[in-house]
Design an enzyme around this catalytic site. Structure first.
Site, mmCIF file in Angstrom:
data_model
loop_
_atom_site.group_PDB
_atom_site.id
_atom_site.type_symbol
_atom_site.label_atom_id
_atom_site.label_comp_id
_atom_site.label_asym_id
_atom_site.label_seq_id
_atom_site.Cartn_x
_atom_site.Cartn_y
_atom_site.Cartn_z
ATOM 1 C CG ASP A 1 -0.055 1.289 14.886
ATOM 2 O OD1 ASP A 1 -0.044 0.658 13.718
ATOM 3 O OD2 ASP A 1 -1.251 1.852 14.975
ATOM 4 C CG ASP B 1 2.163 3.883 12.376
ATOM 5 O OD1 ASP B 1 1.809 4.751 11.337
ATOM 6 O OD2 ASP B 1 2.126 2.725 12.369
ATOM 7 C CE LYS C 1 1.915 4.068 8.624
ATOM 8 N NZ LYS C 1 0.655 3.451 9.307
ATOM 9 C CD GLU D 1 -2.880 -2.360 6.447
ATOM 10 O OE1 GLU D 1 -2.449 -1.274 6.870
ATOM 11 O OE2 GLU D 1 -2.998 -3.405 6.897
HETATM 12 O O1 KIV Z 1 2.002 -0.179 11.514
HETATM 13 C C1 KIV Z 1 2.562 -0.875 10.343
HETATM 14 O O2 KIV Z 1 3.316 -1.744 10.287
HETATM 15 C C2 KIV Z 1 1.730 -0.346 9.198
HETATM 16 C C3 KIV Z 1 2.240 -0.983 7.849
HETATM 17 C C4 KIV Z 1 1.298 -2.040 7.715
HETATM 18 C C5 KIV Z 1 1.851 0.040 6.825
HETATM 19 O O3 KIV Z 1 0.975 0.543 9.336
#
Ligand code: KIV
Length: 257
Positions: free
Chosen positions: A46, A85, A113, A182
């Protein structure tokens, strides 16, 4: 190979000497280039809200954005596991999490995720019961940046360390195949990596603290120069290449008049 098999193969990399390589992608050509280069995991993050759509943070991203970009990205990858995501407010209950995970897999994502630890275990279980692999995300949680007032490092206090460990074990018990860490301070990222049977995939956690690395592609190729996190390693300067090419094009057009 089907998504659940790819996710299981990545889970088994915990005991391998070859760390997991992962990058974000948001469209077909980028996914195809990453896949052909041999990346293990492509995340339709995201982060697209910031580096593609021009929002100030990821809290503006919704399911329609994710579906559009997940579909394009999935069309470009055949070998890498494509993870999408679940955006903010799309997994508030197990039922909602499952419904939205199904929508993402229906357009081609192979796994999803979500951000958070103990409070997300029931959502992880609901999604996994449907056969959709889940990647966890702990530490700095970008979807909570407004409540937190910034992108702060995690694992500085005893309370934070305890909650990271509890969250990581809860996600592992719920069945996540790996967990993104993170901006966790390196010693804590190392202790989480050692405590878990599933791989950790780090971003901003220091070198050699996790079982793999993930990065936002625009940070790596230098195509979004207006904000680059301090921990990023830039390996190309695409912004400069674009500017040079466009200026050359403008010159050529103007000279042909
Ligand atoms: O949204 C994203 O790019 C992420 C990464 C920072 C792991 O969650």
């Amino acid at each position: 190979m089907p998504g659940p098999k790819k996710a299981e193969a990545l889970r088994q990399r915990k005991s391998s000497s070859i760390p997991i390589s992962s990058l974000t992608a948001y469209d077909y050509p980028t996914a195809r280039l990453l896949d052909e280069a041999g990346i293990d995991l492509i995340l339709v993050g995201d982060s697209l809200g910031m580096v593609v759509l021009g929002f100030p943070d990821t809290t503006h991203v919704n399911m329609e954005h994710m579906l559009h970009h997940a579909a394009a990205t999935a069309r470009g990858a055949t070998k890498a596991l494509v993870v999408a995501d679940l955006p903010i407010d799309s997994y508030s209950t197990p039922k909602q999490a499952l419904a939205n995970a199904r929508r993402l897999t229906a357009v081609g994502a192979e796994a999803v995720k979500l951000e958070g630890g103990v409070r997300q275990a029931d959502k992880v279980r609901a999604i996994l019961d449907d056969g959709i692999p889940v990647l966890g995300h702990l530490g700095m949680l970008p979807q909570r940046v407004l409540e937190e007032g910034g992108y702060n490092k995690k694992g500085k206090s005893e309370d934070e360390i305890e909650s990271l460990h509890e969250g990581a074990l809860a996600l592992q018990d719920a069945g996540c195949f790996a967990i993104v860490l993170e901006s966790v301070i390196p010693a804590v990222a190392t202790s989480l990596t050692e405590a878990l049977d599933i791989p950790t995939i780090g971003i901003g956690c220091g070198d050699h603290t996790c079982d793999g690395e993930i990065a936002v592609l625009t940070d790596v190729i230098g195509s979004y120069p207006w904000f680059v996190p301090p921990f990023a390693t830039q390996r190309a300067n695409v912004a400069t290449d674009i500017s040079t090419a466009v200026k050359g094009y403008i010159d050529a057009v103007q000279r042909s008049a």
